[in-house]
Design a protein around this motif. Structure first.
Motif, PDB file in Angstrom:
ATOM      1  N   ILE A 245       0.857  -1.190   0.000  1.00 42.51           N
ATOM      2  CA  ILE A 245       0.000   0.000   0.000  1.00 42.51           C
ATOM      3  C   ILE A 245       0.892   1.240   0.000  1.00 42.51           C
ATOM      4  CG2 ILE A 245      -1.759   1.293   1.254  1.00 42.51           C
ATOM      5  CD1 ILE A 245      -2.669  -1.336   2.494  1.00 42.51           C
ATOM      6  N   SER A 246       0.585   2.165  -0.870  1.00 39.30           N
ATOM      7  CA  SER A 246       1.366   3.405  -0.939  1.00 39.30           C
ATOM      8  C   SER A 246       0.727   4.452  -0.044  1.00 39.30           C
ATOM      9  CB  SER A 246       1.428   3.925  -2.383  1.00 39.30           C
ATOM     10  OG  SER A 246       2.077   2.977  -3.210  1.00 39.30           O
ATOM     11  N   PHE A 247       1.521   4.994   0.836  1.00 37.74           N
ATOM     12  CA  PHE A 247       1.043   6.040   1.727  1.00 37.74           C
ATOM     13  C   PHE A 247       1.504   7.393   1.196  1.00 37.74           C
ATOM     14  CE2 PHE A 247       1.093   2.340   4.453  1.00 37.74           C
ATOM     15  CZ  PHE A 247      -0.095   2.474   5.160  1.00 37.74           C
ATOM     16  N   VAL A 248       0.633   8.380   1.357  1.00 38.52           N
ATOM     17  CA  VAL A 248       0.970   9.747   0.970  1.00 38.52           C
ATOM     18  C   VAL A 248       0.882  10.617   2.217  1.00 38.52           C
ATOM     19  CG1 VAL A 248       0.410  11.720  -0.483  1.00 38.52           C
ATOM     20  CG2 VAL A 248       0.061   9.384  -1.349  1.00 38.52           C
ATOM     21  N   SER A 249       1.962  11.240   2.576  1.00 37.60           N
ATOM     22  CA  SER A 249       1.981  12.073   3.782  1.00 37.60           C
ATOM     23  C   SER A 249       1.158  13.331   3.574  1.00 37.60           C
ATOM     24  CB  SER A 249       3.427  12.462   4.130  1.00 37.60           C
ATOM     25  OG  SER A 249       4.181  11.309   4.385  1.00 37.60           O
ATOM     26  N   LYS A 250       0.593  13.800   4.670  1.00 37.63           N
ATOM     27  CA  LYS A 250      -0.192  15.026   4.627  1.00 37.63           C
ATOM     28  C   LYS A 250       0.720  16.210   4.315  1.00 37.63           C
ATOM     29  CE  LYS A 250      -3.251  17.857   7.512  1.00 37.63           C
ATOM     30  NZ  LYS A 250      -3.855  17.989   8.860  1.00 37.63           N
ATOM     31  N   LYS A 251       0.268  17.034   3.393  1.00 40.83           N
ATOM     32  CA  LYS A 251       1.081  18.194   3.031  1.00 40.83           C
ATOM     33  C   LYS A 251       1.093  19.199   4.173  1.00 40.83           C
ATOM     34  CE  LYS A 251       0.428  17.880  -1.963  1.00 40.83           C
ATOM     35  NZ  LYS A 251       0.003  18.597  -3.195  1.00 40.83           N
ATOM     36  N   ARG A 252       2.252  19.724   4.429  1.00 44.90           N
ATOM     37  CA  ARG A 252       2.408  20.670   5.530  1.00 44.90           C
ATOM     38  C   ARG A 252       2.804  22.038   4.976  1.00 44.90           C
ATOM     39  NH1 ARG A 252       2.503  18.318  10.451  1.00 44.90           N
ATOM     40  NH2 ARG A 252       2.638  16.034  10.498  1.00 44.90           N
ATOM     41  N   ILE A 253       2.342  23.076   5.672  1.00 49.55           N
ATOM     42  CA  ILE A 253       2.674  24.441   5.245  1.00 49.55           C
ATOM     43  C   ILE A 253       4.157  24.714   5.464  1.00 49.55           C
ATOM     44  CG2 ILE A 253       2.211  26.891   5.630  1.00 49.55           C
ATOM     45  CD1 ILE A 253      -0.608  26.100   6.553  1.00 49.55           C
ATOM     46  N   PHE A 254       4.648  24.264   6.625  1.00 50.58           N
ATOM     47  CA  PHE A 254       6.048  24.509   6.962  1.00 50.58           C
ATOM     48  C   PHE A 254       6.836  23.211   6.882  1.00 50.58           C
ATOM     49  CE2 PHE A 254       3.510  27.566   9.447  1.00 50.58           C
ATOM     50  CZ  PHE A 254       3.999  28.752   8.911  1.00 50.58           C
ATOM     51  N   LYS A 255       8.045  23.309   6.372  1.00 50.03           N
ATOM     52  CA  LYS A 255       8.946  22.165   6.335  1.00 50.03           C
ATOM     53  C   LYS A 255       9.716  22.125   7.652  1.00 50.03           C
ATOM     54  CE  LYS A 255       8.037  20.835   2.132  1.00 50.03           C
ATOM     55  NZ  LYS A 255       7.425  19.514   1.859  1.00 50.03           N
ATOM     56  N   ASP A 256       9.648  20.992   8.352  1.00 51.57           N
ATOM     57  CA  ASP A 256      10.368  20.868   9.613  1.00 51.57           C
ATOM     58  C   ASP A 256      10.875  19.437   9.753  1.00 51.57           C
ATOM     59  OD1 ASP A 256       8.121  19.394  10.212  1.00 51.57           O
ATOM     60  OD2 ASP A 256       7.200  20.970  11.452  1.00 51.57           O
ATOM     61  N   GLU A 257      11.424  19.129  10.934  1.00 52.26           N
ATOM     62  CA  GLU A 257      11.997  17.810  11.169  1.00 52.26           C
ATOM     63  C   GLU A 257      10.939  16.710  11.097  1.00 52.26           C
ATOM     64  OE1 GLU A 257      12.637  20.472  12.837  1.00 52.26           O
ATOM     65  OE2 GLU A 257      14.807  20.773  12.728  1.00 52.26           O
ATOM     66  N   ILE A 258       9.703  17.008  11.550  1.00 51.17           N
ATOM     67  CA  ILE A 258       8.647  16.002  11.517  1.00 51.17           C
ATOM     68  C   ILE A 258       8.279  15.646  10.082  1.00 51.17           C
ATOM     69  CG2 ILE A 258       6.306  15.455  12.250  1.00 51.17           C
ATOM     70  CD1 ILE A 258       8.383  15.676  14.487  1.00 51.17           C
ATOM     71  N   SER A 259       8.164  16.651   9.247  1.00 51.94           N
ATOM     72  CA  SER A 259       7.870  16.363   7.838  1.00 51.94           C
ATOM     73  C   SER A 259       9.028  15.609   7.192  1.00 51.94           C
ATOM     74  CB  SER A 259       7.594  17.665   7.081  1.00 51.94           C
ATOM     75  OG  SER A 259       8.735  18.505   7.082  1.00 51.94           O
ATOM     76  N   ASP A 260      10.256  15.890   7.634  1.00 46.16           N
ATOM     77  CA  ASP A 260      11.417  15.145   7.123  1.00 46.16           C
ATOM     78  C   ASP A 260      11.327  13.672   7.516  1.00 46.16           C
ATOM     79  OD1 ASP A 260      12.400  17.446   6.041  1.00 46.16           O
ATOM     80  OD2 ASP A 260      13.822  17.857   7.666  1.00 46.16           O
ATOM     81  N   ILE A 261      10.841  13.403   8.750  1.00 46.88           N
ATOM     82  CA  ILE A 261      10.695  12.014   9.194  1.00 46.88           C
ATOM     83  C   ILE A 261       9.681  11.277   8.321  1.00 46.88           C
ATOM     84  CG2 ILE A 261       9.850  10.563  11.087  1.00 46.88           C
ATOM     85  CD1 ILE A 261      11.055  12.568  13.030  1.00 46.88           C
ATOM     86  N   GLU A 262       8.556  11.930   8.045  1.00 52.66           N
ATOM     87  CA  GLU A 262       7.530  11.296   7.219  1.00 52.66           C
ATOM     88  C   GLU A 262       8.053  11.018   5.818  1.00 52.66           C
ATOM     89  OE1 GLU A 262       3.467  13.154   9.193  1.00 52.66           O
ATOM     90  OE2 GLU A 262       4.484  14.253   7.607  1.00 52.66           O
ATOM     91  N   ASN A 263       8.741  11.995   5.240  1.00 52.75           N
ATOM     92  CA  ASN A 263       9.294  11.796   3.895  1.00 52.75           C
ATOM     93  C   ASN A 263      10.377  10.727   3.895  1.00 52.75           C
ATOM     94  OD1 ASN A 263       7.618  13.830   2.907  1.00 52.75           O
ATOM     95  ND2 ASN A 263       9.152  15.435   3.263  1.00 52.75           N
ATOM     96  N   SER A 264      11.189  10.710   4.975  1.00 58.36           N
ATOM     97  CA  SER A 264      12.255   9.711   5.065  1.00 58.36           C
ATOM     98  C   SER A 264      11.684   8.312   5.181  1.00 58.36           C
ATOM     99  CB  SER A 264      13.157  10.012   6.274  1.00 58.36           C
ATOM    100  OG  SER A 264      13.791  11.263   6.122  1.00 58.36           O
ATOM    101  N   PHE A 265      10.549   8.180   5.881  1.00 57.58           N
ATOM    102  CA  PHE A 265       9.941   6.858   6.020  1.00 57.58           C
ATOM    103  C   PHE A 265       9.450   6.342   4.661  1.00 57.58           C
ATOM    104  CE2 PHE A 265       6.240   4.139   6.836  1.00 57.58           C
ATOM    105  CZ  PHE A 265       6.858   3.140   7.581  1.00 57.58           C
ATOM    106  N   GLN A 266       8.853   7.238   3.893  1.00 57.52           N
ATOM    107  CA  GLN A 266       8.412   6.821   2.560  1.00 57.52           C
ATOM    108  C   GLN A 266       9.592   6.382   1.705  1.00 57.52           C
ATOM    109  OE1 GLN A 266       5.646  10.391   1.827  1.00 57.52           O
ATOM    110  NE2 GLN A 266       4.730   8.762   0.597  1.00 57.52           N
ATOM    111  N   LYS A 267      10.695   7.136   1.798  1.00 59.15           N
ATOM    112  CA  LYS A 267      11.882   6.772   1.017  1.00 59.15           C
ATOM    113  C   LYS A 267      12.482   5.463   1.535  1.00 59.15           C
ATOM    114  CE  LYS A 267      16.284   8.645  -0.604  1.00 59.15           C
ATOM    115  NZ  LYS A 267      17.072   7.446  -0.270  1.00 59.15           N
ATOM    116  N   MET A 268      12.390   5.261   2.854  1.00 57.31           N
ATOM    117  CA  MET A 268      12.944   4.038   3.441  1.00 57.31           C
ATOM    118  C   MET A 268      12.232   2.802   2.902  1.00 57.31           C
ATOM    119  SD  MET A 268      12.932   2.864   7.435  1.00 57.31           S
ATOM    120  CE  MET A 268      11.180   2.486   7.292  1.00 57.31           C
ATOM    121  N   GLU A 269      10.925   2.917   2.722  1.00 59.15           N
ATOM    122  CA  GLU A 269      10.174   1.780   2.200  1.00 59.15           C
ATOM    123  C   GLU A 269      10.736   1.328   0.857  1.00 59.15           C
ATOM    124  OE1 GLU A 269       5.653   2.227   3.836  1.00 59.15           O
ATOM    125  OE2 GLU A 269       6.287   3.636   2.279  1.00 59.15           O
TER     126      GLU A 269
END
Length: 657
Positions: A245-269
């Motif tokens: 299943i492909s997950f799409v992270s919720k778009k965020r207004i500000f780029k921060d460490e939490i959004s980096d974690i979500e993006n990193s998890f998708q890349k890790m998969e």
């Protein structure tokens, strides 16, 4: 909901605790510094008030004639007293007074007033006009305004009249002469009240601001940090079940460490599945590399042995290499150029593994061929550098230290190509001053220079690679050059093998169980001068050679006879009690110290620990008295058991010539 609460509450409590602790610490620091600041500020303000009170008081008195009028006119004095009391009440001084000094340092009071009625009554009784107070010692504030031309000075006074700051100000004539002193006392209690009031207000404001900051911070942390982390954790727990299943992270207004974690998890998969596909091919390649490394290790051990210990007439050399991996980039070489000259090379190749080992073999071979052909060391290394630099597609380089010892004269010639400075082994261990040079292979024109020093018998150098000084222990601390010098200083009189093994053991003890991260290579070269070095048979007839050596050095003098007496006693002990079959004698004179060293392979015997205590006369006659005489007539006596041999060194003070 229960899971989210069990995760959020502990985190929020920890964050709140950190906020509270930080606030308490900041308040403590603030209170410490603000307390001193407020006291100092109050003192400065009261200095200004004191100066203003002097101006107001002197305005009511007038000129110098007004001071005279104070002592003659009671009405005028009463008027000035009212003015002084008005000043006390409006400027918050407890007492305001004026007095003069006589030749005996007695205070003669002209006027004294207080803000409080009771204090004013006491002040008039004890310090009113005409009161005299005898003093044994002036206050420092009085001395300062009388002799140091200060406008105002103060002392902290605690006596029967209160705990006050006493401000003293001079009254001068037109010529600058002090006519009288004005004192203004300010109660310390007022300063403390002011300080408490200001601190209470500051603490209240600080607590209100802190509560607001904490509430806002906790709300933001919950929404922006904890909640996204919980969602990501849930995805991780179902990673295997939902891998298609492909997950799409919720778009965020500000780029921060939490959004980096979500993006990193998708890349890790994606990366994990790609990595699994490569595991099989990598395992096969690793097996092939392991086999190749084993072959390379055997070849390198054939080129560079793990240890090499050689000695000859005039020298003693020991070297070793401990690679960090199967094959290393460090290397050493020891070879004779002529019968009298021996060469020692230590180098460090950039990088590790098979490539570094191949590059090392080339550099080592070319250096040896250039040096043996008779070139000067600087010319040899510059030619090696030029050849390597012209054919170096991988841009590798090597640091090299090259040294040649003349075994007849003790002259040590050396050249450095970007390597660590060796340790110079003398009475005082230090680092050899040498031109740093440029590593081989970096540039065609390296301009490597050579230099030379002359070693005395027993002196030498330790050449090493940075795997020694840059070794790190569990506390992330490097072994360092200072530790290396201290280690060598403890064994500087030993053999080259003892020096090297002690250094390697010291480094390994320092790093403990941590894996070795770099190659460790070192070589110790010790010059053994032959002029004052003799191998003797263990009998008293051989002592004539020792005696002649000492007489040749000092002549038939009282000092030489003392040295001969001590040496004969110690040589006799060795011959009669050690059961040795060979005795080595070495002497050296340097910086006003004449050293004599006996070395034998007999049974262990330390004469220093066998000095005379409480013995009968017959026991003293068996050698104990001779040892006591030897200790008394030497500057220092040193003993060690080295490589299965007794090493006894006697040091005598002699005239410097």
């Amino acid at each position: 909901m229960k899971k989210s609460k069990s995760l959020r509450v502990p985190i929020l409590l920890k964050i709140s605790s950190l906020f509270v602790i930080g606030q308490i610490l900041s308040l403590v620091v603030f209170l410490v510094f603000s307390n001193n600041y407020l006291v100092k500020k109050a003192i400065e303000e009261k200095k200004d008030s004191a100066l203003a009170s002097r101006l107001a008081l002197m305005t009511s008195i007038g000129s110098e004639e007004g001071l005279i009028q104070l002592s003659e006119d009671s009405d005028f004095r009463s008027s000035v007293h009212k003015t002084a009391r008005w000043i006390c009440q409006n400027m918050q001084f407890r007492y305001l007074y004026m007095y003069t000094f006589d030749e005996k340092n007695s205070r003669h009071y002209l006027i004294c007033a207080a803000a409080d009625d009771e204090d004013n009554k006491i002040a008039n009784e004890h310090f009113g006009f005409g009161s005299i107070q005898k003093v044994e010692k002036l206050y420092s504030a009085e001395i300062e305004v009388l002799h140091e031309n200060s406008k105002v000075a103060y002392n902290v006074i605690d006596n029967d009249y209160g705990n006050v700051y006493m401000f003293i100000m001079p009254v001068k004539d037109k010529n600058g002469n002090v006519l009288a002193l004005i004192g203004a006392d300010f109660s310390i209690d007022n300063i403390l009240k002011l300080r408490r009031k200001q601190l209470s207000f500051i603490i209240l404001i600080n607590l209100l601001v802190f509560a607001l900051e904490l509430a806002i911070a906790l709300i933001l942390i919950r929404q922006l940090v904890i909640r996204p982390i919980i969602l990501t954790a849930r995805r991780m727990n179902r990673f295997v079940a939902d891998r298609d299943i492909s997950f799409v992270s919720k778009k965020r207004i500000f780029k921060d460490e939490i959004s980096d974690i979500e993006n990193s998890f998708q890349k890790m998969e994606t990366d994990i599945f790609d990595y699994i596909k490569k595991i099989e091919s990598l395992s096969y390649e690793k097996a092939q590399n392991t086999a190749q490394l084993e072959i390379a290790q055997k070849i390198q051990n054939g080129i560079i042995p793990e240890e090499m210990n050689i000695s000859g007439r005039g020298y003693d050399i020991f070297s070793c290499m401990h690679p960090a991996q199967e094959v290393g980039g460090d290397f050493y070489d020891i070879f004779n150029i002529t019968k009298e000259k021996i060469c020692v090379v230590v180098g460090d190749i950039s990088g590790k593994g098979i490539a570094a080992a191949l590059f090392m073999a080339i550099v080592k071979t070319v250096i040896k061929s250039k040096v043996i052909s008779g070139n000067r060391l600087s010319i040899a290394l510059n030619e090696v550098n030029r050849e390597i630099a012209l054919s170096n597609p991988e841009n590798m380089f090597a640091t090299v230290f090259l040294a040649v010892l003349d075994c007849e004269t003790g002259e040590l010639t050396f050249a450095n190509a970007g390597h660590n400075a060796p340790v110079l082994i003398k009475d005082k261990v230090s680092y050899l001053e040498t031109d740093q040079g440029i590593a081989i292979g970096l540039f065609e024109d390296a301009d490597i220079k050579e230099d030379s020093i002359t070693l005395s018998s027993g002196e030498g150098i330790l050449i090493y690679t940075d795997g020694i000084t840059e070794s790190i222990n569990s506390e992330k601390k490097q072994y360092g050059e200072e530790s290396l010098a201290q280690t060598i200083d403890g064994v500087k009189t030993g053999s080259s093998k003892e020096i090297v093994n002690t250094v390697v053991d010291s480094v390994q003890n320092f790093t403990g169980s941590l894996p070795q991260f770099d190659d460790i290579t070192c070589a110790a070269l010790i010059f053994r001068g032959k002029e004052n070095h003799k191998i003797l048979s263990p009998n008293m007839t051989s002592f004539e050679k020792i005696k002649n050596t000492i007489l040749l050095q000092f002549g038939n003098t009282e000092r030489s006879r003392t040295i001969i007496m001590v040496c004969e006693e110690m040589f006799s002990n060795i011959v009669n009690y050690s059961e040795t079959d060979e005795v080595s004698f070495l002497s050296e004179k340097k910086d006003g110290i004449y050293s004599v060293t006996f070395t034998d392979n007999g049974i262990p015997f330390n004469p220093i620990e066998s000095s005379v205590k409480e013995r009968d006369f017959e026991e003293l006659d068996q050698g104990g008295m001779g040892i006591k005489i030897a200790l008394k007539n030497t500057k220092e006596m040193l003993y060690s058991r080295t490589d299965g041999k007794n090493v006894l060194t006697l040091k005598f003070e002699v005239d410097v010539q």
